[in-house]
Design a protein around this motif. Structure first.
Motif, short mmCIF file in Angstrom:
data_model
loop_
_atom_site.label_atom_id
_atom_site.label_comp_id
_atom_site.label_asym_id
_atom_site.label_seq_id
_atom_site.Cartn_x
_atom_site.Cartn_y
_atom_site.Cartn_z
N LYS A 48 9.04 84.40 112.37
CA LYS A 48 8.92 85.85 112.35
C LYS A 48 9.78 86.50 113.44
CE LYS A 48 5.11 89.01 111.62
NZ LYS A 48 3.85 89.46 112.20
N ASP A 311 6.97 90.56 106.86
CA ASP A 311 6.23 89.51 106.16
C ASP A 311 6.83 89.22 104.78
OD1 ASP A 311 3.60 89.71 108.11
OD2 ASP A 311 4.54 91.64 107.71
N VAL A 314 9.84 87.13 105.46
CA VAL A 314 9.45 85.75 105.80
C VAL A 314 9.13 85.00 104.51
CG1 VAL A 314 7.70 84.32 106.93
CG2 VAL A 314 8.64 86.30 108.13
#
Ligand code: ATP
Length: 457
Positions: A48, A311, A314
């Motif tokens: 991240k 997110d 990711v």
């Protein structure tokens, strides 16, 4: 969204790898988890951070027309009146009259409950902002909201930034930070959660040049993904129809990614016009404008905004990098991450736990850690250790063997090809740096050689 995606990895494989290797855990797992919230583990937090750093480098550090801010999550409640979020930040909610599950009506296929087939209520607008109270008294006057986007932190600081940096149009303000949305339905792992991290950049331009800049940023953002390893054919643009545009938007194009569950929004690029700055000027009573020296006029700039959830990136990179290949009687799982995104760049593997081999390996490990995130692994066979590193995407392994003690050389093994070279320890750091920057493995440093020893299983 549902569509056949035969060449895509199953989401279950990604979720299970993330769980097994400490990348992502359910939030508060020992209490049964908290729906739609996730915790990043030791490797996840590195991935991240790498995503955020890669974005910041491209959007701020390497540009002289974009600067950053870090605004607070809690903002004056009037901000959300002005921005239109109190009025308009809602999704159409329907409830099943039978099982009482709630759904977003715009995401349903058909008019019955997907869970039990029951009859649904008429849709009503459900505001997605989380409310809380500021200070010790819980009354209407103390209501504040957790921000559903970071953009407003940049609009309300427009004058502050302009006055302190003397930027000329066009220029941008970027921010990375948490955002919260009380989504009606969540799911698909970290794709849609109620707490997530956003990376947004507000690019202020002269009205009339906005369409041009819109195209520019759409292109830039697609190239960013492609340069970091996303296949071009896994990205697709989707233009919003007029009826579905957000209340602030003149034009929005989604950059969609082919996730395991089908094509879905990865990033949105929006032309917000002068909506936000004008609204804040009117609600705050403060002048918010830009003095154009060319025409000696005060103007309200237009804004082009690339906005993306960390997110979702990711998840896209995990899906893109995941690969399986036959390996003797087994399967080798490899995360083919771009080196910039890999959570660990180099693993140091001593062939045995015996001194003085360990001392040499630990010295190398201590030296390399000053440059990168490096792992040290001395458990089980070297073949198994390579597989463990492959599974979490470590691009390079350095193996210290008994010969190293005599010739002061170590082997470097590359994740994707599994090829190896042998280099003097004095050349190790420079060689690793060059390989991580993309140099071919077989470009050898002085004293280096191609190493043909097969991998030990
Ligand atoms: P969606 O249609 O998927 O709900 P949106 O159009 O509401 O998304 P935007 O308001 O454009 O999303 O938000 C910008 C970006 O923030 C999205 O492209 C996505 O990457 C990310 N994002 C939005 N909502 C969530 C969420 N609930 N969880 C994770 N990321 C999100």
């Amino acid at each position: 969204m549902a569509e056949n995606t035969p060449d895509r990895v199953d989401m279950e494989k990604i979720v299970s790898l993330c769980r097994r290797r400490g990348i992502i855990f359910p939030s508060s797992e020992i209490y049964g988890g908290l729906s739609s919230c996730w915790d990043y583990g030791p490797l996840g937090v590195e991935i991240k951070r790498n995503v955020k750093e890669a974005w910041w480098r491209a959007m701020v550090q390497e540009r002289d027309d974009v600067i950053g801010v870090d605004a607070s999550i809690l903002m004056h409640p009037r901000v959300w009146e002005a921005s239109g979020h109190l009025e308009g930040f809602s999704d159409p909610l329907v409830e099943c009259k039978g099982c009482h599950q709630r759904w977003r009506s715009d995401e349903l296929e058909g008019d019955r409950c997907p869970s039990c087939g029951g009859e649904l209520t008429e849709p009503r607008q459900f505001n997605m902002m989380f409310k809380t109270f500021m200070g010790p008294v819980e009354d209407d006057a103390s209501v504040v909201y957790l921000r559903p986007e970071t953009a407003q932190g940049m609009f309300v600081n427009f004058e502050n930034v302009l006055n302190t940096t003397r930027k000329r149009l066009p220029f941008g303000i970027a921010q990375i930070g948490k955002a919260f949305r009380n989504e009606i339905t969540t799911g698909n792992f970290i794709f849609r959660s109620r707490e997530f991290e956003l990376m947004e950049m507000e690019y202020f331009v002269k009205p009339g040049t906005d369409e041009e800049w819109f195209e520019y940023w759409l292109e830039e953002r697609q190239n960013w993904y492609i340069n970091l390893g996303i296949k071009k054919e896994h990205l697709r643009l989707r233009e919003h129809e007029t009826e579905e545009l957000s209340h602030y938007s003149r034009r929005t194009v989604d950059i969609n990614y082919l996730y395991p569950m089908g094509w879905a929004e990865l990033e949105g690029v929006a032309n917000r016009g002068d909506f936000d700055l004008s609204q804040h000027a009117s609600f705050s009573g403060k002048e918010i404008s830009y003095f154009d020296e060319g025409t000696s006029e005060h103007i309200v700039p237009y804004v082009v905004e690339p906005a993306v959830g960390v997110d979702r990136i990711v998840l896209a990179f995990l899906c893109e990098a995941y690969d399986e290949e036959p390996d003797k009687d087994d399967i080798r799982v490899v995360l083919r991450f771009h080196p910039d995104l890999a959570p660990v760049k180099v693993a140091v593997l001593p062939l045995s736990r015996r001194e003085p081999l360990v001392e040499m390996a630990k010295d190398i490990y201590a030296g390399l850690r000053k440059c990168w995130s490096v792992a040290y692994d001395d458990a089980q066979s070297v073949g198994r250790r390579y597989r463990r590193q492959d599974e979490t995407g470590t691009p390079l392994c350095v193996t210290v063997d008994f010969q190293s003690l005599e010739d002061n050389q170590v082997t470097i093994r590359e994740r994707d090809s599994m090829n190896q070279i042998r280099v003097p320890v004095s050349e190790l750091q420079n060689t690793l740096a060059a390989k991580l920057a993309g140099e071919d493995l077989f470009v050898l440093p002085p004293g280096g050689q191609v190493w043909l020893e097969a991998e030990k299983g």
